[in-house]
Design a protein around this motif. Structure first.
Motif, PDB file in Angstrom:
ATOM      1  N   UNK A 152       0.787  -1.218  -0.007  1.00 26.19           N
ATOM      2  CA  UNK A 152      -0.031  -0.038  -0.028  1.00 26.19           C
ATOM      3  C   UNK A 152       0.826   1.188   0.125  1.00 26.19           C
ATOM      4  N   UNK A 153       2.002   1.292   0.831  1.00 22.39           N
ATOM      5  CA  UNK A 153       2.658   2.485   0.905  1.00 22.39           C
ATOM      6  C   UNK A 153       3.887   2.398   0.108  1.00 22.39           C
ATOM      7  N   UNK A 154       4.079   1.522  -0.589  1.00 20.61           N
ATOM      8  CA  UNK A 154       5.242   1.247  -1.450  1.00 20.61           C
ATOM      9  C   UNK A 154       6.665   1.474  -0.715  1.00 20.61           C
ATOM     10  N   UNK A 155       6.776   0.708   0.393  1.00 23.38           N
ATOM     11  CA  UNK A 155       7.880   0.805   1.276  1.00 23.38           C
ATOM     12  C   UNK A 155       8.449  -0.608   1.784  1.00 23.38           C
ATOM     13  N   UNK A 156       9.439  -0.322   2.384  1.00 27.00           N
ATOM     14  CA  UNK A 156      10.107  -1.580   2.936  1.00 27.00           C
ATOM     15  C   UNK A 156      10.475  -1.763   4.518  1.00 27.00           C
ATOM     16  N   UNK A 157       9.834  -2.593   5.304  1.00 25.08           N
ATOM     17  CA  UNK A 157      10.208  -2.539   6.512  1.00 25.08           C
ATOM     18  C   UNK A 157       9.567  -1.439   7.315  1.00 25.08           C
ATOM     19  N   UNK A 158      10.160  -1.290   8.541  1.00 20.09           N
ATOM     20  CA  UNK A 158       9.843  -0.240   9.436  1.00 20.09           C
ATOM     21  C   UNK A 158      10.795   1.048   9.039  1.00 20.09           C
ATOM     22  N   UNK A 159      11.970   0.614   9.118  1.00 17.92           N
ATOM     23  CA  UNK A 159      13.164   1.697   8.955  1.00 17.92           C
ATOM     24  C   UNK A 159      13.605   1.690   7.503  1.00 17.92           C
ATOM     25  N   UNK A 160      13.917   0.175   7.129  1.00 19.09           N
ATOM     26  CA  UNK A 160      14.644  -0.126   5.783  1.00 19.09           C
ATOM     27  C   UNK A 160      14.533  -1.548   5.947  1.00 19.09           C
ATOM     28  N   UNK A 161      15.341  -2.178   4.679  1.00 20.26           N
ATOM     29  CA  UNK A 161      15.383  -3.742   4.269  1.00 20.26           C
ATOM     30  C   UNK A 161      16.164  -4.534   5.461  1.00 20.26           C
ATOM     31  N   UNK A 174      17.545 -16.035   1.977  1.00 16.37           N
ATOM     32  CA  UNK A 174      18.871 -15.343   1.812  1.00 16.37           C
ATOM     33  C   UNK A 174      18.512 -14.226   0.977  1.00 16.37           C
ATOM     34  N   UNK A 175      17.218 -13.662   0.911  1.00 21.11           N
ATOM     35  CA  UNK A 175      16.774 -12.453   0.088  1.00 21.11           C
ATOM     36  C   UNK A 175      15.874 -11.659   0.936  1.00 21.11           C
ATOM     37  N   UNK A 176      15.432 -10.596   0.376  1.00 20.11           N
ATOM     38  CA  UNK A 176      14.626  -9.507   1.183  1.00 20.11           C
ATOM     39  C   UNK A 176      13.192  -9.755   0.277  1.00 20.11           C
ATOM     40  N   UNK A 177      12.067  -9.153   1.137  1.00 19.68           N
ATOM     41  CA  UNK A 177      11.121  -9.038   0.461  1.00 19.68           C
ATOM     42  C   UNK A 177      11.104  -8.417  -0.952  1.00 19.68           C
ATOM     43  N   UNK A 178      10.081  -8.770  -1.940  1.00 16.63           N
ATOM     44  CA  UNK A 178      10.117  -8.113  -2.966  1.00 16.63           C
ATOM     45  C   UNK A 178       9.852  -6.711  -3.036  1.00 16.63           C
ATOM     46  N   UNK A 179       8.962  -6.246  -1.948  1.00  9.22           N
ATOM     47  CA  UNK A 179       8.706  -4.884  -1.899  1.00  9.22           C
ATOM     48  C   UNK A 179      10.000  -4.122  -1.610  1.00  9.22           C
ATOM     49  N   UNK A 180      11.142  -4.664  -1.291  1.00  6.47           N
ATOM     50  CA  UNK A 180      12.175  -3.878  -1.041  1.00  6.47           C
ATOM     51  C   UNK A 180      13.063  -3.447  -2.047  1.00  6.47           C
ATOM     52  N   UNK A 181      12.755  -4.113  -3.175  1.00 10.25           N
ATOM     53  CA  UNK A 181      13.497  -3.711  -4.625  1.00 10.25           C
ATOM     54  C   UNK A 181      12.565  -3.092  -5.650  1.00 10.25           C
ATOM     55  N   UNK A 186      12.373 -11.401  -8.346  1.00 10.41           N
ATOM     56  CA  UNK A 186      12.476 -11.659  -6.688  1.00 10.41           C
ATOM     57  C   UNK A 186      13.862 -12.209  -6.377  1.00 10.41           C
ATOM     58  N   UNK A 187      14.512 -13.078  -7.292  1.00 12.22           N
ATOM     59  CA  UNK A 187      15.661 -13.836  -7.098  1.00 12.22           C
ATOM     60  C   UNK A 187      16.703 -12.802  -6.906  1.00 12.22           C
ATOM     61  N   UNK A 188      16.569 -11.663  -7.340  1.00  6.05           N
ATOM     62  CA  UNK A 188      17.918 -10.662  -7.364  1.00  6.05           C
ATOM     63  C   UNK A 188      17.641  -9.605  -6.182  1.00  6.05           C
ATOM     64  N   UNK A 189      16.512  -9.914  -5.323  1.00  2.00           N
ATOM     65  CA  UNK A 189      16.326  -8.717  -4.163  1.00  2.00           C
ATOM     66  C   UNK A 189      17.528  -9.118  -2.867  1.00  2.00           C
ATOM     67  N   UNK A 190      18.521  -8.540  -3.021  1.00  2.00           N
ATOM     68  CA  UNK A 190      19.640  -8.963  -1.932  1.00  2.00           C
ATOM     69  C   UNK A 190      19.794  -7.589  -1.443  1.00  2.00           C
TER      70      UNK A 190
END
Length: 244
Positions: A152-161, A174-181, A186-190
């Motif tokens: 909804x907010x187009x954001x990642x985590x509370x502070x960041x990834x 070993x990755x981060x949520x897709x919304x963070x990238x 998805x496989x490149x969201x590190x």
């Protein structure tokens, strides 16, 4: 149209605006309460969250109450002016005066206790990050709420990834949520591509960006209330002199 007729029309128009504003605020309040995927719904489920956060969670009830009061005020003002009812006009004046005083008192309290807001946010942020690292990717409710909030907010985590570092999700993939990238892959969201801003900074950006609009709306509402009180009392006096 004489002065009396003009004041009646003014009273009707201004209170029509107040009535519509009340309906809008009431609608927002109801939406906040029923939107289980909102950030407020997530905050309610945080374990060991600061006790002060309960005040934030009550924002839906506050909006509903304010909206209902404005609806009543608008109704009394419109009907009191059109029906030339001194009783309704007096009730209108008293309610608007009480609301105006409460708004001024609330603004003073916010200014006085503003420094405490930083402490509350810091405490809340610590608990939120702990909750993410404990449950995201393992607890379906927490995961779904965070995904909905980030979408909804187009954001990642509370502070960041980095909030997701050592979470069950990060440990397993070993990755981060897709919304963070920005990438759709998805496989490149590190940690090298997770550049999306956190949800708390995003909310602060939205507030800062719209500060002028928020202040202008608040001042406009205050001016409307003062004008409505002046007009209602003028009509009250004129109707009283006519009946005499």
């Amino acid at each position: 149209m004489g002065c009396f007729g003009f004041l009646k029309v003014m009273m009707f128009v201004f209170n029509g605006i107040i009535f519509l504003a009340g309906a809008a605020i009431l609608g927002v309040g109801i939406w906040v309460k029923v939107d289980s995927g909102s950030i407020l719904g997530f905050l309610k489920g945080i374990k060991d969250a600061p006790a002060e956060i309960n005040q934030i969670l009550n924002v839906g009830y506050l909006l509903i109450a304010v909206g209902a009061v404005l609806l009543i005020v608008g109704f009394l003002g419109c009907c009191g002016a059109m029906k030339e009812s001194r009783c309704m006009l007096l009730m209108f004046f008293v309610i608007v005066l009480v609301v105006f005083i409460a708004e001024v008192a609330g603004a003073v309290v916010i200014l006085v206790f503003k420094p405490l807001a930083g402490q509350l946010i810091e405490k809340l942020g610590t608990k939120v990050v702990q909750n993410i690292r404990k449950d995201y990717g393992e607890n379906s409710d927490v995961t779904a709420l965070w995904n909905a909030t980030m979408d909804t907010l187009k954001c990642c985590g509370f502070y960041n990834y980095t909030d997701f570092t050592d979470s069950p999700f990060e440990k397993y993939t070993h990755l981060y949520p897709q919304q963070c990238c920005h990438s759709a892959d998805f496989s490149s969201c590190d940690d090298t591509s997770a550049t999306i801003i956190g949800c708390f900074p995003k909310l602060m950006q939205l507030i800062d960006k719209n500060t002028i609009v928020i202040v202008a709306v608040a001042l406009g509402i205050a001016a409307l209330e003062i004008l409505a009180m002046v007009v209602s009392m003028t009509l009250y006096c004129i109707i009283g002199s006519k009946s005499d």
